[in-house]
Design a protein around this motif. Sequence first.
Motif, PDB file in Angstrom:
ATOM      1  N   VAL A 182     -62.188 -32.655  12.829  1.00  0.00           N
ATOM      2  CA  VAL A 182     -61.981 -33.488  11.647  1.00  0.00           C
ATOM      3  C   VAL A 182     -62.985 -34.618  11.743  1.00  0.00           C
ATOM      4  O   VAL A 182     -63.022 -35.333  12.748  1.00  0.00           O
ATOM      5  N   LEU A 241     -66.133 -37.362   9.541  1.00  0.00           N
ATOM      6  CA  LEU A 241     -66.866 -37.825   8.366  1.00  0.00           C
ATOM      7  C   LEU A 241     -68.276 -37.267   8.493  1.00  0.00           C
ATOM      8  O   LEU A 241     -69.021 -37.635   9.401  1.00  0.00           O
ATOM      9  N   GLY A 248     -65.200 -35.909   4.006  1.00  0.00           N
ATOM     10  CA  GLY A 248     -64.130 -35.797   5.004  1.00  0.00           C
ATOM     11  C   GLY A 248     -63.912 -34.348   5.388  1.00  0.00           C
ATOM     12  O   GLY A 248     -63.026 -33.677   4.863  1.00  0.00           O
ATOM     13  N   GLN A 256     -58.124 -38.737   6.537  1.00  0.00           N
ATOM     14  CA  GLN A 256     -59.496 -38.705   6.029  1.00  0.00           C
ATOM     15  C   GLN A 256     -59.660 -39.669   4.858  1.00  0.00           C
ATOM     16  O   GLN A 256     -60.677 -40.353   4.731  1.00  0.00           O
ATOM     17  N   ARG A 310     -59.887 -43.140   6.182  1.00  0.00           N
ATOM     18  CA  ARG A 310     -61.182 -43.425   6.808  1.00  0.00           C
ATOM     19  C   ARG A 310     -62.265 -43.747   5.786  1.00  0.00           C
ATOM     20  O   ARG A 310     -63.372 -44.117   6.145  1.00  0.00           O
ATOM     21  N   ALA A 312     -63.377 -41.435   3.393  1.00  0.00           N
ATOM     22  CA  ALA A 312     -64.141 -40.240   3.015  1.00  0.00           C
ATOM     23  C   ALA A 312     -64.326 -40.184   1.503  1.00  0.00           C
ATOM     24  O   ALA A 312     -63.435 -40.562   0.740  1.00  0.00           O
ATOM     25  N   LEU A 360     -62.532 -34.627   0.293  1.00  0.00           N
ATOM     26  CA  LEU A 360     -61.909 -33.831   1.343  1.00  0.00           C
ATOM     27  C   LEU A 360     -62.632 -32.493   1.347  1.00  0.00           C
ATOM     28  O   LEU A 360     -62.545 -31.723   0.382  1.00  0.00           O
TER      29      LEU A 360
END
Length: 321
Positions: free
Chosen positions: A46, A48, A65, A105, A108, A110, A113
């Motif tokens: 997982v 970026l 992400g 994600q 974070r 992103a 997705l």
Amino acid sequence: MEASISFKEKSMLSSCHLCPRDCGVNRLSGAVGFCGAGALARVALVSLHKWEEPCLVGSDGRGAGTVFFSHCNLRCCFCQNHEISHEGKGSDVTDERLAEIFLEQQARGAATLDLVTPTHFVPQILHALALAKAQGFHLPVVYNSGAYETVETVESLAGAVDVYLPDLKYMEETSARDYSAAPDYPAAARAAIEAMFRQVGPAQFAADGQMTRGVLVRHLVLPGCRHESMKILDWFHETFGDKIQVSLMNQYTPMYHASEHKNLSRRLTTFEYESVVEHALDLGMTHCYVQERRAASKEYVPSFDGSGVAPLQPPSLRGEP
């Protein structure tokens, strides 16, 4: 395991027909088909990812992400991700954990997705997306696949996927058989891409250039196959005109079992790639990304170390005050 499997998943996994392999195995019983996938989604990384196409990583380049799924229904002899796609490296996660990953994600920052090699885990992904959306998930969902899937599987994703990011690897059955063990790939992939387009329509972009809906088709130009690449561009242009985004990739690097095939044991030449780009220009294609030569490097292969897959531990479990 039962608590993390929805009714829809049970029906789709008890006799698996998600891809053209049509194995029909009961994955809920522990059986696996050609791809090797079981009842739970398996995730290898997982992250970026800043190296996807510009319209997927955000105008500030923060990254897509990516969620890299293990296993694959193709056996590409040159696969740069072979340790997860062919060898199955990764960790099994429940649908609830997968939903948490999607939300993490988003947290974070992103831009999208990006679900990488998701076909064999479509039922689990649909359930996890429903769980995540109930908790505020709202990122554009990118379905990043090899396009070797059935029209029915594509249709099951209606309303869940915003951007389809399929490869179209081959136009010739011989290439598909020799390089990916799937002679029916050209016909199946074209039908799947057409179904994707019917579902999400022409490519749409936000004011900052981010793709919000539509189909972005990748094609990796292979050494010795430039004329086949031109046929693929002809099909793109004849079928979709300028209503899809195309990404012409020159990053081919001989890896895995590529050396077993004379054509694939070397890098792509500048002439080969540029001749395919010229063909796109001659066709009048305007929505087409091209790559710089430096993209052909093993440095661009992710490290599948399992980052981001395990649940985040609270401070007390990390030894922090």
